[in-house]
Design an enzyme around this catalytic site. Structure first.
Site, mmCIF file in Angstrom:
data_model
loop_
_atom_site.group_PDB
_atom_site.id
_atom_site.type_symbol
_atom_site.label_atom_id
_atom_site.label_comp_id
_atom_site.label_asym_id
_atom_site.label_seq_id
_atom_site.Cartn_x
_atom_site.Cartn_y
_atom_site.Cartn_z
ATOM 1 N N PRO A 142 2.115 -3.602 7.344
ATOM 2 C CG PRO A 142 2.618 -5.341 8.810
ATOM 3 C CD PRO A 142 1.495 -4.533 8.276
ATOM 4 C CD GLU A 143 4.081 -1.792 1.345
ATOM 5 O OE1 GLU A 143 5.014 -1.954 0.546
ATOM 6 O OE2 GLU A 143 3.068 -1.126 1.074
#
Ligand SMILES: [Zn+2]
Length: 270
Positions: free
Chosen positions: A2-3
């Protein structure tokens, strides 16, 4: 992994279900995350009302009456709102209960973090040294120009330095540099004002486009047993080694830069 866009989408996804609600319990099935979940976690959080749900870099903060829940999704974590009595899966390590609903953390690789902090989150050791937000007004062409002066490092490495600007991971660093027409190895200190302007805009547009693309997945945060909650995107260069550039048709190249794969088009990026 996840960014920033995924974390922002998660924030938007869970906010309507937890904002203004009081935590009624917590179930820690496996406390061994990147940092151990405190033993007395349930006792710390029960009775706390969620006043704000904010994002700082890739951290989610649930600000409550007497402190804040600090959540990081690590390499593989996701949060969703489920019925509290629904059967947890193998990697569903923790529930935070709001009556009949639960905010459930699934994290197969267990690099996530769930902590309770009584101090202002911005002063917590995990967050105190974070750089500025790339979607804030502070992240301006002028900021980028000044921050890069005298820096011999490649611009990509600098973009991914969370002490300077937070939440630009490998995917969005690659995509932003392509959009700005800047080679990932270009020396940061040599970038012109015009390049800094193009890059600051490209970072902003790339992140906002990703958040917009993820908006369609918001419904997945509720009563869903979906695998990850992340969304597929249409990348220009990331993970496209040897495929034709979507702009000029040249083969996308890949190079190892500071332990990470850098994807670029040697025609479009100088
Ligand atoms: Zn190209």
């Amino acid at each position: 992994m996840p960014e920033l866009p995924e974390v922002e989408i998660t924030r938007r996804g869970i906010e309507p279900f937890v904002l203004g609600k009081t935590i009624t319990g917590a179930a820690v099935r496996n406390p061994k995350l990147r940092q151990r979940v405190p033993r007395n976690f349930a006792r710390l959080v029960v009775g706390q009302r969620v006043k704000r749900v904010i994002r700082r870099g890739k951290y989610l903060l649930l600000e409550c009456d007497a402190g804040s829940l600090i959540v990081h999704l690590g390499m593989s974590g996701s949060l969703r709102v489920v019925e509290a009595r629904s059967e947890p899966g193998k990697h569903d390590h923790l529930d935070i209960l709001f009556g009949g609903s639960a905010l459930r953390l699934r994290d197969p690789r267990r690099f996530g973090v769930v902590l309770w902090s009584r101090v202002e989150p911005s002063r917590h050791p995990l967050l105190a040294r974070l750089g500025i937000e790339p979607l804030s007004e502070q992240f301006s062409p002028e900021f980028l120009y000044r921050a890069t002066r005298g820096r011999a490092a490649g611009i990509k490495q600098l973009l991914m330095n969370a002490g300077l600007v937070v939440g630009i991971g490998n995917i969005y660093a690659n995509e932003s540099l392509f959009k700005a027409g800047i080679h990932p190895r270009a020396r940061a200190g040599r970038l012109s004002r015009a390049s800094c302007t193009r890059l600051a805009e490209a970072v902003r547009e790339t992140l906002l486009a990703a958040i917009a693309a993820g908006g369609s997945s918001l419904r997945d945060f509720v009563h869903s047993d979906g695998a990850s909650g992340y969304f597929q995107q249409h990348y220009y260069v990331y993970d496209r080694a040897a495929l034709p550039c979507r702009v000029c048709g040249a083969a996308i190249r890949v190079a190892r830069l500071g332990q990470r794969s850098s994807y670029y088009c040697s025609t479009c990026q100088k």
